[in-house]
Design a protein around this motif. Structure first.
Motif, short mmCIF file in Angstrom:
data_model
loop_
_atom_site.label_atom_id
_atom_site.label_comp_id
_atom_site.label_asym_id
_atom_site.label_seq_id
_atom_site.Cartn_x
_atom_site.Cartn_y
_atom_site.Cartn_z
N UNK A 1 41.60 40.19 41.53
CA UNK A 1 41.75 39.38 40.33
C UNK A 1 42.56 40.15 39.28
N UNK A 2 43.38 39.44 38.50
CA UNK A 2 43.37 37.98 38.31
C UNK A 2 44.28 37.19 39.26
N UNK A 3 44.99 37.84 40.17
CA UNK A 3 45.96 37.13 41.00
C UNK A 3 45.31 36.16 41.97
N UNK A 4 44.09 36.49 42.43
CA UNK A 4 43.43 35.66 43.43
C UNK A 4 43.87 35.98 44.84
N UNK A 5 44.71 37.00 45.03
CA UNK A 5 45.16 37.39 46.36
C UNK A 5 43.98 37.84 47.20
N UNK A 6 43.92 37.37 48.45
CA UNK A 6 42.83 37.72 49.35
C UNK A 6 43.40 38.33 50.63
N UNK A 7 42.95 39.53 50.97
CA UNK A 7 43.43 40.24 52.15
C UNK A 7 42.26 40.86 52.89
N UNK A 8 42.42 41.02 54.20
CA UNK A 8 41.43 41.76 54.96
C UNK A 8 41.49 43.23 54.56
N UNK A 9 40.43 43.97 54.81
CA UNK A 9 40.31 45.34 54.32
C UNK A 9 41.43 46.26 54.78
N UNK A 10 41.93 46.04 56.00
CA UNK A 10 42.96 46.93 56.54
C UNK A 10 44.38 46.42 56.34
#
Length: 208
Positions: free
Chosen positions: A40-49
């Motif tokens: 946040x604040x971008x809202x980007x979602x990625x897996x841990x690796x």
């Protein structure tokens, strides 16, 4: 455009206001569930690796990003753990893609929580983004010059699945064996990187 709506051939923003086509997917699943880190604040979602660009640090794993780190479009104010349905990893010719205004790699680290290649306790000055991008050169040549119609399939691409499993097996071996196996592999990948830097050489090899 949501990731789930991306198709092979779609033009996406990569870096420096440059658009490139999605030539394949390393992972495409509309039904699978996975855990992600939400920035946040971008809202980007990625897996841990998954590898994400951080100013002054380069491409590091999402799990290494800290609150206050400067991404390509602002600082990280908070990091949350979320579970989502859908797993998508579009590949571009440069190995980069902009998502939610944030520059990200198309690749994941082959070793958890590290952006550089590690053999035993030794960290080498070779990034996983470099390794992954060099490793995809044959794939990029295949879809660029030989097979121009790649519809994209549900699941993990055979190229990504086999390579990830192979590297995971290598990193589980004793350190002498890791060195023995990784030295020729890294040498080959540096050769791929040279070919990538001089595209005319790659075209000559493919044509011949």
């Amino acid at each position: 455009v949501p990731m789930k709506d991306l198709n092979v051939g779609d033009m996406v923003l990569t870096s420096n206001n440059k658009y490139e086509p999605v030539y394949t997917f390393g992972h495409y699943s509309s039904t699978g569930k996975a855990d992600y880190l939400q920035f946040l604040p971008s809202g980007l979602e990625l897996s841990a690796d998954h590898l994400l660009y951080v100013e002054s640090k380069g491409f590091i794993t999402a799990s290494q990003v800290q609150i206050g780190d400067a991404l390509s479009d602002g600082k990280v104010a908070d990091i949350r753990h979320v579970t989502r349905t859908g797993m998508y990893a579009p590949f571009t010719p440069s190995g980069k893609i902009v998502v939610n205004r944030m520059l990200s790699s198309c690749y994941v680290s082959l070793q958890s929580h590290t952006e550089v290649l590690k053999i035993g306790s030794i960290s080498l000055p070779i990034t996983h983004h470099f390794l992954a991008h060099a490793f995809t050169l044959p794939l990029r040549l295949w879809f660029g010059y030989i097979q121009t119609n790649n519809p994209g399939k549900e699941g993990v691409s055979s190229w990504a699945e086999v390579s990830v499993k192979a590297f995971h097996w290598i990193f589980q071996q004793a350190m002498p064996l890791q060195w023995l196996v990784m030295i020729p592999i890294v040498s080959l990948l540096f050769c791929f990187a040279i070919l990538d830097h001089f595209p005319i050489l790659s075209i000559i090899i493919v044509v011949s």
